[in-house]
Design a protein around this motif. Structure first.
Motif, PDB file in Angstrom:
ATOM      1  N   ALA A   1       0.799  -1.098   0.067  1.00  0.00           N
ATOM      2  CA  ALA A   1      -0.079  -0.140   0.047  1.00  0.00           C
ATOM      3  C   ALA A   1       0.723   1.043  -0.039  1.00  0.00           C
ATOM      4  N   ALA A   2       1.753   1.263   0.720  1.00  0.00           N
ATOM      5  CA  ALA A   2       2.874   2.283   0.854  1.00  0.00           C
ATOM      6  C   ALA A   2       3.529   2.751  -0.430  1.00  0.00           C
ATOM      7  N   VAL A   3       4.009   1.561  -1.214  1.00  0.00           N
ATOM      8  CA  VAL A   3       4.477   1.660  -2.339  1.00  0.00           C
ATOM      9  C   VAL A   3       3.513   2.246  -3.415  1.00  0.00           C
ATOM     10  N   ILE A   4       2.248   1.608  -3.480  1.00  0.00           N
ATOM     11  CA  ILE A   4       1.302   2.233  -4.531  1.00  0.00           C
ATOM     12  C   ILE A   4       1.041   3.627  -4.254  1.00  0.00           C
ATOM     13  N   GLY A   5       0.990   3.874  -2.857  1.00  0.00           N
ATOM     14  CA  GLY A   5       0.648   5.334  -2.541  1.00  0.00           C
ATOM     15  C   GLY A   5       1.636   6.344  -2.975  1.00  0.00           C
ATOM     16  N   ALA A   6       2.858   5.776  -3.056  1.00  0.00           N
ATOM     17  CA  ALA A   6       4.104   6.786  -3.241  1.00  0.00           C
ATOM     18  C   ALA A   6       3.902   6.981  -4.845  1.00  0.00           C
TER      19      ALA A   6
ATOM     20  N   VAL B   1       4.390  15.156  -1.056  1.00  0.00           N
ATOM     21  CA  VAL B   1       3.225  14.686  -1.494  1.00  0.00           C
ATOM     22  C   VAL B   1       3.341  13.101  -1.824  1.00  0.00           C
ATOM     23  N   GLU B   2       4.415  12.407  -2.174  1.00  0.00           N
ATOM     24  CA  GLU B   2       4.583  11.028  -2.172  1.00  0.00           C
ATOM     25  C   GLU B   2       4.532  10.585  -0.910  1.00  0.00           C
TER      26      GLU B   2
ATOM     27  N   ALA C   1       3.122  11.622   1.567  1.00  0.00           N
ATOM     28  CA  ALA C   1       1.717  11.922   2.320  1.00  0.00           C
ATOM     29  C   ALA C   1       0.747  10.863   1.702  1.00  0.00           C
ATOM     30  N   MET C   2       0.868  10.921   0.414  1.00  0.00           N
ATOM     31  CA  MET C   2       0.054   9.786  -0.177  1.00  0.00           C
ATOM     32  C   MET C   2       0.317   8.242   0.200  1.00  0.00           C
ATOM     33  N   ALA C   3       1.558   8.109   0.468  1.00  0.00           N
ATOM     34  CA  ALA C   3       1.926   6.693   0.948  1.00  0.00           C
ATOM     35  C   ALA C   3       1.249   6.420   2.112  1.00  0.00           C
ATOM     36  N   THR C   4       1.397   7.245   3.166  1.00  0.00           N
ATOM     37  CA  THR C   4       0.922   7.207   4.629  1.00  0.00           C
ATOM     38  C   THR C   4      -0.565   7.327   4.459  1.00  0.00           C
ATOM     39  N   LEU C   5      -1.116   8.048   3.662  1.00  0.00           N
ATOM     40  CA  LEU C   5      -2.549   8.166   3.753  1.00  0.00           C
ATOM     41  C   LEU C   5      -3.158   6.493   2.914  1.00  0.00           C
TER      42      LEU C   5
END
Length: 261
Positions: free
Chosen positions: A9-14, A80-81, A83-87
């Motif tokens: 999820a973290a990788v895809i989020g990034a 941003v990368e 933040a999106m990985a965290t979300l």
């Protein structure tokens, strides 16, 4: 849940965050495409190689500078990368492998784009909020967290409640305090989270905005004025409700009990 899923999820989020950087940069530019040209340095226009475009890692490997012109790369890109990985990880933790996972990852991505565009340009693009309203409403037919009735009321009450606040502010100050973009954003938030989120989101965003506003007033030069967009605070209020809903309701019940209501 297995840690592998969280890592994925973290990788895809990034990776999604890397794309969001392109959206944040190009969407406010009239006539610009978010697909073409390929990712490039905004200073020297050098087209990035694949190894220069790996989320977060490339920024660290290049020491925050373009490989060609050596000018600094904005810290916003890795921010941003990350933040999106965290979300993405937080949404997975909250909802597991479910329809809600994709639904709220899209919601978080839209809010993240809105936060940064509104900070830089004081606009909330209709191309984000209006499709977001429709997606939030139609998605409510397929998820368990809210009903379509709650989503529909969220759209109507979200737009209507902020309109009343804006109209009241304008009547007191004789100047516009909120734009139409804020109304559409709150309608989108109501579509994804339901009408029941709106009192908290309005309260929390006002608190966040007041704190930042007071800090800005203390730092600005005497006689100066600072225009602070309200959209980022609405987005932060929505994100805090999404992940802390149970705690918020628990605190509200404790308050009612303490007040004897």
């Amino acid at each position: 849940m297995d840690i592998v899923w969280f890592a994925l999820a973290a990788v895809i989020g990034a990776v999604v965050g890397s794309f969001l950087n392109v959206v944040i940069l190009r969407l406010p530019q009239e006539g610009a495409s978010i697909a073409f040209p390929a990712s490039h340095c905004p200073q020297c226009m050098h087209t990035l190689a694949w190894y220069e475009n790996i989320p977060v890692i490339s920024y660290l490997f290049l020491c925050g500078r373009c490989r060609t012109c050596r000018l600094p790369i904005s810290k916003q890109y890795p921010l941003v990368e990350i933040a999106m990985a965290t979300l993405a990880v937080l949404v997975l933790r909250q909802f597991g492998l479910s329809v809600e996972l994709g639904y709220y990852v899209v919601f978080c991505a839209a809010l993240l784009v809105i936060i940064f565009i509104d900070i830089h340009h004081q606009i909330i693009p209709d191309t984000i909020s209006l499709p977001g309203i429709l997606l939030g409403f139609f998605g409510s037919f397929f998820i368990q967290t809210i009903t379509w009735q709650q989503s529909g009321l969220g759209i109507l009450c979200g737009c209507g409640s902020l309109y009343l606040v804006a109209a009241y502010h304008a009547s007191l100050t004789n100047r516009e305090g909120m734009g139409g973009g804020d109304l559409k954003l709150l309608a989108m938030i109501g579509a994804f989270l339901g009408w029941q989120c709106l009192p908290y989101v309005l309260f929390a965003s006002s608190v966040f905005g007041s704190i930042v506003g007071l800090i800005a007033m203390r730092r600005q030069k005497k006689g100066g004025q600072t225009r602070i967009p309200f959209g980022p605070f609405l987005a932060l209020g929505a994100l805090s409700y999404l992940f802390l809903e149970e705690h918020i309701h628990r605190l509200w019940q404790l308050y009612l009990s303490a007040a004897g209501l």
